[in-house]
Write an enzyme that holds these catalytic residues in place. Sequence first.
Site, PDB file in Angstrom:
ATOM      1  N   SER A  65       0.834  -1.195   0.000  1.00 27.51           N
ATOM      2  CA  SER A  65       0.000   0.000   0.000  1.00 27.51           C
ATOM      3  C   SER A  65       0.868   1.244   0.000  1.00 27.51           C
ATOM      4  CB  SER A  65      -0.849  -0.021   1.276  1.00 27.51           C
ATOM      5  OG  SER A  65      -1.384   1.252   1.537  1.00 27.51           O
ATOM      6  N   TYR A  89      -1.463  -0.944  10.801  1.00 27.63           N
ATOM      7  CA  TYR A  89      -1.722  -1.475   9.454  1.00 27.63           C
ATOM      8  C   TYR A  89      -0.515  -1.220   8.552  1.00 27.63           C
ATOM      9  CZ  TYR A  89      -3.287  -1.278   4.608  1.00 27.63           C
ATOM     10  OH  TYR A  89      -3.360  -1.410   3.252  1.00 27.63           O
ATOM     11  N   LYS A  93       2.474  -3.842   6.638  1.00 34.28           N
ATOM     12  CA  LYS A  93       2.872  -3.867   5.220  1.00 34.28           C
ATOM     13  C   LYS A  93       4.389  -3.718   5.098  1.00 34.28           C
ATOM     14  CE  LYS A  93      -1.156  -4.474   3.390  1.00 34.28           C
ATOM     15  NZ  LYS A  93      -1.475  -5.782   2.798  1.00 34.28           N
TER      16      LYS A  93
HETATM   17  N1  UFG Z   1     -12.184  11.617   3.575  1.00 30.62           N
HETATM   18  C1  UFG Z   1     -13.189  12.504   3.919  1.00 30.62           C
HETATM   19  N2  UFG Z   1     -14.356  11.988   4.416  1.00 30.62           N
HETATM   20  C2  UFG Z   1     -14.575  10.646   4.570  1.00 30.62           C
HETATM   21  C3  UFG Z   1     -13.540   9.764   4.217  1.00 30.62           C
HETATM   22  C4  UFG Z   1     -12.354  10.278   3.727  1.00 30.62           C
HETATM   23  O1  UFG Z   1     -13.031  13.711   3.795  1.00 30.62           O
HETATM   24  O2  UFG Z   1     -15.661  10.254   5.031  1.00 30.62           O
HETATM   25  C5  UFG Z   1     -10.941  12.148   2.997  1.00 30.62           C
HETATM   26  C6  UFG Z   1      -9.678  11.802   3.750  1.00 30.62           C
HETATM   27  O3  UFG Z   1      -9.432  12.740   4.757  1.00 30.62           O
HETATM   28  C7  UFG Z   1      -8.636  11.780   2.629  1.00 30.62           C
HETATM   29  C8  UFG Z   1      -9.423  11.295   1.407  1.00 30.62           C
HETATM   30  O4  UFG Z   1     -10.782  11.551   1.718  1.00 30.62           O
HETATM   31  O5  UFG Z   1      -8.189  13.085   2.379  1.00 30.62           O
HETATM   32  C9  UFG Z   1      -9.246   9.815   1.116  1.00 30.62           C
HETATM   33  O6  UFG Z   1      -9.533   9.064   2.292  1.00 30.62           O
HETATM   34  P1  UFG Z   1      -9.737   7.476   2.267  1.00 30.62           P
HETATM   35  O7  UFG Z   1     -10.100   7.066   3.654  1.00 30.62           O
HETATM   36  O8  UFG Z   1     -10.659   7.089   1.182  1.00 30.62           O
HETATM   37  O9  UFG Z   1      -8.298   6.936   1.857  1.00 30.62           O
HETATM   38  P2  UFG Z   1      -6.882   7.134   2.582  1.00 30.62           P
HETATM   39  O10 UFG Z   1      -6.019   7.872   1.613  1.00 30.62           O
HETATM   40  O11 UFG Z   1      -7.016   7.696   3.928  1.00 30.62           O
HETATM   41  O12 UFG Z   1      -6.431   5.617   2.791  1.00 30.62           O
HETATM   42  C10 UFG Z   1      -6.226   4.757   1.707  1.00 30.62           C
HETATM   43  C11 UFG Z   1      -6.537   3.320   2.122  1.00 30.62           C
HETATM   44  C12 UFG Z   1      -5.565   2.861   3.184  1.00 30.62           C
HETATM   45  C13 UFG Z   1      -4.173   3.096   2.719  1.00 30.62           C
HETATM   46  C14 UFG Z   1      -3.955   4.498   2.265  1.00 30.62           C
HETATM   47  C15 UFG Z   1      -2.608   4.644   1.623  1.00 30.62           C
HETATM   48  O13 UFG Z   1      -7.839   3.231   2.633  1.00 30.62           O
HETATM   49  O14 UFG Z   1      -5.755   1.482   3.394  1.00 30.62           O
HETATM   50  O15 UFG Z   1      -4.916   4.855   1.287  1.00 30.62           O
HETATM   51  O16 UFG Z   1      -2.272   5.950   1.410  1.00 30.62           O
HETATM   52  F1  UFG Z   1      -3.328   2.841   3.747  1.00 30.62           F
END
Ligand code: UFG
Length: 278
Positions: A65, A89, A93
């Site tokens: 990841s 998590y 990895k």
């Molecule tokens: N976000 C919101 N509201 C929500 C959910 C997310 O504003 O309800 C924002 C987050 O703050 C972030 C973006 O949307 O800026 C993306 O968030 P995600 O939770 O969809 O994804 P992440 O980038 O946080 O995490 C993903 C995977 C993880 C992995 C990571 C690697 O879910 O498993 O990418 O960078 F570790």
Amino acid sequence: MYFDAIEEVFKTHDFNSVMHFAGFKAVGESVQFPIKYYQNNVVGTLFLFEIMQKYNVKKLVFSSSATVYGNPQKVPIDESSPLSATNPYGRTKIIVEDMLRDLYQSDPTWRIAILRYFNPIGAHKSGRIGEQPNGIPTNLMPYITQVAIGKREKVFVFGHDYKTHDGTGVRDYIHVVDLVRGHVKALEYLDSHEGVEAFNLGTGKGYSVLDLIKTFSEVNHVEIPYEFMNRRSGDVAISYADPKKANELLHWRAKYGLEEMCEDSWRWQRLNPNGYED
Ligand code: UFG
């Protein structure tokens, strides 16, 4: 227990490569239940490698990841960027990646592709295979689709004071079908290459939370109400890939854009309002 169950598969089937998709992947849950994450993602995976070695199956595509880059010092992120973890998590990895590099060092007949996924979204074009989160979605796209279908009232946007073009977090969203194509290419690459190599699977483009909400709304003609909230702890401002290595060595390039990702995610949700329960 794990060991016997995995070994049974190797005893009763004949194959020459393994793609490992059996990891847990929720950051928040890993903070709450670290043992569960180390048990499954590290111990379970270690058993798998031990059995692969025993049965002389030494070709592996491992799902890693972008989280292994922690808080990136620069974007786009290439594979030589320093690795660090901000949660259990992510640590699982990095541990497995390190194990794989040690394994190859000890036995150069292994062929290992480590795929570092950025933010997979979208669904299969048929609308029959998609993502069904357990409980309240923690990822952005499934949250948006559940708002669109009327299951949730609005999207909570975590932070609008980041140093990005509109203040919201920027990510490299990649269509899940492109991700699948990347796995096939990695397997083909391993047919002719020994070694251990890590590859970013991303588009190389960064989009903000508001870009995603607006594109989803426009292409699918649905309104997505949202509200700004505080930043979510542990989130980075900007993360997007430099996918050059995968472009050149795997002959792979993401071909779907944000609009198709939004259309396909919505098709899956619309056709399966209750996920696989239907
Ligand atoms: N976000 C919101 N509201 C929500 C959910 C997310 O504003 O309800 C924002 C987050 O703050 C972030 C973006 O949307 O800026 C993306 O968030 P995600 O939770 O969809 O994804 P992440 O980038 O946080 O995490 C993903 C995977 C993880 C992995 C990571 C690697 O879910 O498993 O990418 O960078 F570790």
